[in-house]
Design a protein around this motif. Structure first.
Motif, short mmCIF file in Angstrom:
data_model
loop_
_atom_site.label_atom_id
_atom_site.label_comp_id
_atom_site.label_asym_id
_atom_site.label_seq_id
_atom_site.Cartn_x
_atom_site.Cartn_y
_atom_site.Cartn_z
N THR A 209 -26.65 -18.13 -19.37
CA THR A 209 -26.54 -18.21 -17.90
C THR A 209 -27.91 -17.91 -17.37
OG1 THR A 209 -24.10 -17.38 -17.81
CG2 THR A 209 -25.30 -17.24 -15.87
N CYS A 210 -28.46 -16.85 -17.68
CA CYS A 210 -29.82 -16.30 -17.26
C CYS A 210 -30.39 -15.22 -18.34
CB CYS A 210 -29.94 -15.49 -15.97
SG CYS A 210 -28.83 -14.02 -15.85
N PRO A 211 -31.76 -15.16 -18.19
CA PRO A 211 -32.39 -14.39 -19.24
C PRO A 211 -31.79 -13.02 -19.35
CG PRO A 211 -33.96 -15.58 -17.92
CD PRO A 211 -32.63 -15.82 -17.24
N GLU A 212 -31.25 -12.46 -18.15
CA GLU A 212 -30.76 -11.02 -18.16
C GLU A 212 -29.51 -10.99 -18.94
OE1 GLU A 212 -33.44 -11.76 -14.66
OE2 GLU A 212 -31.56 -12.59 -15.46
N THR A 213 -28.54 -12.07 -18.65
CA THR A 213 -27.05 -11.99 -19.43
C THR A 213 -27.50 -12.20 -21.07
OG1 THR A 213 -26.66 -14.10 -19.00
CG2 THR A 213 -25.91 -12.56 -17.57
N THR A 214 -28.29 -13.22 -21.36
CA THR A 214 -28.61 -13.50 -22.52
C THR A 214 -29.12 -12.38 -23.21
OG1 THR A 214 -28.82 -15.85 -22.30
CG2 THR A 214 -29.93 -14.98 -24.25
N ALA A 215 -29.94 -11.33 -22.78
CA ALA A 215 -30.58 -10.33 -23.51
C ALA A 215 -29.25 -9.49 -23.96
CB ALA A 215 -31.43 -9.66 -22.54
N VAL A 216 -28.65 -9.46 -22.90
CA VAL A 216 -27.33 -8.31 -23.32
C VAL A 216 -26.67 -8.77 -24.44
CG1 VAL A 216 -25.11 -7.31 -22.49
CG2 VAL A 216 -27.05 -7.73 -20.89
N PHE A 217 -26.30 -10.23 -24.55
CA PHE A 217 -25.49 -10.49 -25.71
C PHE A 217 -26.26 -10.69 -27.03
CE2 PHE A 217 -23.60 -13.55 -22.13
CZ PHE A 217 -22.49 -12.77 -21.83
N ARG A 218 -27.42 -11.06 -26.91
CA ARG A 218 -28.52 -10.76 -27.99
C ARG A 218 -28.39 -9.31 -28.60
NH1 ARG A 218 -29.09 -15.69 -29.97
NH2 ARG A 218 -30.15 -17.22 -28.62
N GLU A 219 -28.61 -8.51 -27.62
CA GLU A 219 -28.53 -7.01 -28.17
C GLU A 219 -27.31 -6.76 -28.82
OE1 GLU A 219 -30.25 -3.07 -28.84
OE2 GLU A 219 -31.16 -4.95 -28.27
N CYS A 220 -26.37 -7.12 -28.26
CA CYS A 220 -25.07 -6.65 -28.78
C CYS A 220 -24.60 -7.31 -29.98
CB CYS A 220 -23.81 -7.26 -27.81
SG CYS A 220 -22.22 -6.57 -28.24
N ALA A 221 -25.15 -8.45 -30.34
CA ALA A 221 -25.05 -9.26 -31.65
C ALA A 221 -25.97 -8.63 -32.78
CB ALA A 221 -25.40 -10.75 -31.33
N LYS A 222 -27.12 -8.27 -32.19
CA LYS A 222 -27.89 -7.34 -33.13
C LYS A 222 -27.31 -6.28 -33.52
CE LYS A 222 -32.60 -5.48 -33.28
NZ LYS A 222 -33.88 -5.31 -32.57
N LYS A 223 -26.71 -5.22 -32.70
CA LYS A 223 -26.19 -4.14 -33.08
C LYS A 223 -24.95 -4.26 -34.03
CE LYS A 223 -27.31 -1.45 -29.10
NZ LYS A 223 -26.67 -0.70 -27.86
N LEU A 224 -24.27 -5.43 -33.91
CA LEU A 224 -22.94 -5.66 -34.69
C LEU A 224 -23.49 -6.39 -36.07
CD1 LEU A 224 -20.66 -7.07 -31.90
CD2 LEU A 224 -20.23 -4.88 -33.33
N GLY A 225 -24.83 -7.15 -36.11
CA GLY A 225 -25.03 -7.64 -37.32
C GLY A 225 -24.33 -9.17 -37.42
N ILE A 226 -24.12 -9.84 -36.31
CA ILE A 226 -23.50 -10.91 -36.37
C ILE A 226 -24.71 -12.26 -35.79
CG2 ILE A 226 -21.15 -9.91 -35.97
CD1 ILE A 226 -21.48 -10.71 -33.09
N SER A 227 -24.01 -13.41 -36.03
CA SER A 227 -24.72 -14.61 -35.58
C SER A 227 -24.28 -14.78 -34.24
CB SER A 227 -24.48 -15.76 -36.43
OG SER A 227 -25.11 -15.43 -37.66
N ALA A 228 -25.24 -15.13 -33.25
CA ALA A 228 -24.70 -15.16 -31.80
C ALA A 228 -25.49 -16.79 -31.38
CB ALA A 228 -24.79 -14.19 -30.73
N TYR A 229 -24.69 -17.74 -30.95
CA TYR A 229 -25.42 -19.19 -30.70
C TYR A 229 -25.35 -19.27 -29.30
CZ TYR A 229 -24.14 -19.39 -35.52
OH TYR A 229 -24.19 -19.26 -37.13
#
Length: 454
Positions: A209-229
Motif C-alpha cells: 500500500t505504502c512504504p509505512e505499511t510495507t515496513a511494518v509487514f517486513r519487520e513482522c515477517a523478519k521477527k517470525l523468520g518467514i517469507s513475505a511477498y
C-alpha cells in the motif's frame, strides 16, 4: 439464567443477532480455549487466512474460484452477509443449509454457560462474530474441504479467526484508515493489527500500500523468520476495458511469463485483488499442481456479490464503505468509459468517516443527481445528516433525502433518463437492502411498471 428452547433456524438466527446483550469482547485466550472445547476442528483443515482494510472478500472469492478450477474443494467463511446470514458459509461455492447451520449452532449452544451475566462475565459466551466463526469451523470440519479460507472480521491480531492453530498461507490486502477506534489512527498501527495474522513457518503475501505499511509487514515477517511477498501495481499490467469485462496481465513468479486474465466485472480495483489472489495461489502451490489455464478459468468464472454488481440493467451496486473504498469506487466509475448521465444512491453508517467519503463523491463531479436515505438498523446515519454532507446547488450533486432506501431507489428509477446509469455506494448494508428489495416480487413488479412507462 434459564436457557431458552431453540429448535429452528429462525430461532437460532434471532439468538445470534441478539448476542451482544449477553457478552462483550472476549480475549484471544478465551476464544482459543472454546475452540479447543469444540475439539480443535481447525487442526483438521488447511487454512488460508485473509486480512486487510478493503478487498478481503474479493481476494477470498478469487482464490476460492482458482482453487476450485484446479480441482480442489474449498470452504469459505466471509463477512458481512448481504441478505442471508448463511452467505457467510460456503462449501464448493454453495451456501450451507439451514439444517447444517442449526446443527452446529445447537452443538455450541449446548456448551454455553448462560449464567455468565449473573456472575459478572467470568464465564465465556461468544460474541456475534465468534459464534458464527465457531459454526463455520464445525460445519467445515464435517464437510472436509481441501482448503478452508477465512476472512477476518475486524483487524487480525485479535480477530476470532486468528485463534486457529495452524495456517498454510496468510494474505493481507490494501490498508487504509478504517475502524480507527479499534485498530489505531495511523496506517502503521492498522498494519500492525493486520500483520497479526502472520504466523511462524507460514508464508505471507501482502499488498504494498505504502512504504509505512510495507515496513511494518517486513519487520513482522523478519521477527517470525518467514517469507513475505509484496504485491503492487508493478505486478500487473492493464490490457483493455471492454463493456462489462477487463483484460489485464499478472506477472508470474513461477510460470516465467505474464498470465493474461479476463475479469467479469467493470470494477477496476479488482485487478489489485485478483493479482493478490493469483500470487497467493502461486506461493501456496509453488507452481506444482495449478496450471495457468486453471487460474484463468477460475478468475473468469469468479463472481463476488456487491462489488460493482449490475443488479439491474445500468444499475451498479458497490460495497465501498470507507474513504479508501470510495476512492477505488470513483476510480472505477471515472474509467468505465461511460459518457451519459450518472446518478448516485448513497447511505452510510455512523461510525465511518462519512464526511470525507461524501467529500470525495462530491469533488469527483461524476454524478448529476444524488439521493440519500437512512438504512435500517441503529448504526445508520439519518437522512438529515446525510443530506447535509452534500452541497446544495453544487452542480454535480443536488441531494434529495428520502425516508427509506426503497423510496430513494424508486425515485431514482422513476426520474431516470434514457441511458442513464445509477450507482449505489456507501455501505455493504445498503447493497444488502437493495438486493433484498429486488428479491421481492411486489418490488420487481413496480420496477417493471416504471420501465414500461414512456
Amino acid at each position: 439464567m434459564k436457557k431458552e428452547a431453540i429448535a429452528t433456524f429462525a430461532e437460532a438466527e434471532n439468538y445470534i443477532n441478539d448476542t451482544p446483550r449477553f457478552t462483550s469482547k472476549n480475549t484471544m485466550e478465551d476464544t482459543k480455549a472454546f475452540l479447543h472445547r469444540l475439539g480443535d476442528p481447525d487442526r483438521e483443515m488447511r487454512i488460508i487466512h485473509v486480512a486487510g482494510t478493503n478487498g478481503k472478500g474479493s481476494v477470498c472469492a478469487y482464490l476460492r474460484s482458482i482453487l476450485e478450477a484446479a480441482g480442489y474443494r474449498t470452504a469459505l467463511f466471509s463477512s458481512p452477509h448481504l441478505v442471508c446470514i448463511r452467505e457467510r458459509f460456503t462449501v464448493g461455492g454453495e451456501m450451507i443449509s439451514e439444517e447444517e447451520f442449526l446443527e452446529a449452532f445447537l452443538h455450541i449452544y449446548s456448551m454455553l454457560d448462560q449464567s455468565a451475566p449473573e456472575r459478572e462475565g467470568r464465564s465465556y459466551h461468544p460474541t456475534y462474530f465468534e459464534y458464527l466463526f465457531f459454526i463455520a469451523m464445525l460445519v467445515f470440519r464435517k464437510r472436509k474441504p481441501d482448503f478452508c479460507i477465512l476472512e477476518t472480521g475486524v483487524g487480525g491480531r485479535l480477530d476470532a479467526t486468528n485463534s486457529v492453530s495452524r495456517k498454510e498461507l496468510s494474505i493481507i490486502t490494501h490498508i487504509g484508515l478504517d475502524h480507527v477506534e479499534y485498530l489505531g489512527d495511523t496506517v502503521e498501527k492498522i498494519a500492525f493489527e493486520k500483520a497479526g495474522i502472520m504466523q511462524e513457518g507460514v508464508p505471507a503475501v501482502f499488498w504494498d500500500t505504502c512504504p509505512e505499511t510495507t515496513a511494518v509487514f517486513r519487520e513482522c515477517a523478519k521477527k517470525l523468520g518467514i517469507s513475505a511477498y509484496s504485491v503492487s501495481e508493478k505486478d500487473y499490467s492493464f490490457s483493455n476495458f471492454k463493456r462489462k469485462t477487463i483484460d489485464f496481465c499478472v506477472h508470474s513468479r513461477y510460470y516465467g511469463k505474464s498470465i493474461s486474465f479476463t475479469l467479469p466485472t467493470i470494477a477496476a480495483y479488482q485487478r489489485e485483488n485478483c493479482t493478490l489472489a493469483v500470487r497467493g495461489a502461486e506461493i501456496l502451490d509453488e507452481g506444482k499442481t495449478i496450471t495457468v489455464g486453471q487460474m484463468q478459468d477460475g478468475v473468469s468464472r469468479c463472481f463476488w456479490a456487491g462489488r460493482m454488481e449490475e443488479v439491474l440493467p445500468g444499475v451498479y451496486a458497490d460495497g465501498a464503505h470507507n474513504e479508501d473504498g470510495i476512492r477505488a469506487f470513483l476510480e472505477t466509475v471515472a474509467a468505465d468509459g461511460y459518457d451519459g448521465r450518472r446518478s448516485l444512491l448513497f447511505s452510510v453508517v455512523k461510525d465511518k468517516d462519512y464526511r470525507h467519503m461524501a467529500e470525495k463523491l462530491e469533488n469527483s463531479r461524476l454524478f448529476g443527481r444524488v439521493a440519500v436515505a437512512r438504512m435500517r438498523g441503529y448504526r445508520a446515519l439519518d437522512e438529515t445528516c446525510l443530506k447535509g454532507l452534500f452541497t446544495e446547488g453544487a452542480g454535480c450533486c443536488e441531494p434529495q433525502a428520502y425516508d427509506s432506501v426503497e423510496d430513494a431507489f424508486l425515485a431514482l428509477l422513476e426520474a431516470r433518463r434514457a441511458e442513464e446509469r445509477i450507482y449505489i455506494a456507501g455501505s455493504l448494508y445498503l447493497v444488502g437492502e437493495i438486493k433484498e428489495l429486488l428479491e421481492h416480487d411486489k418490488f420487481r413488479r413496480r420496477i417493471e411498471k416504471i420501465s414500461s412507462q414512456p
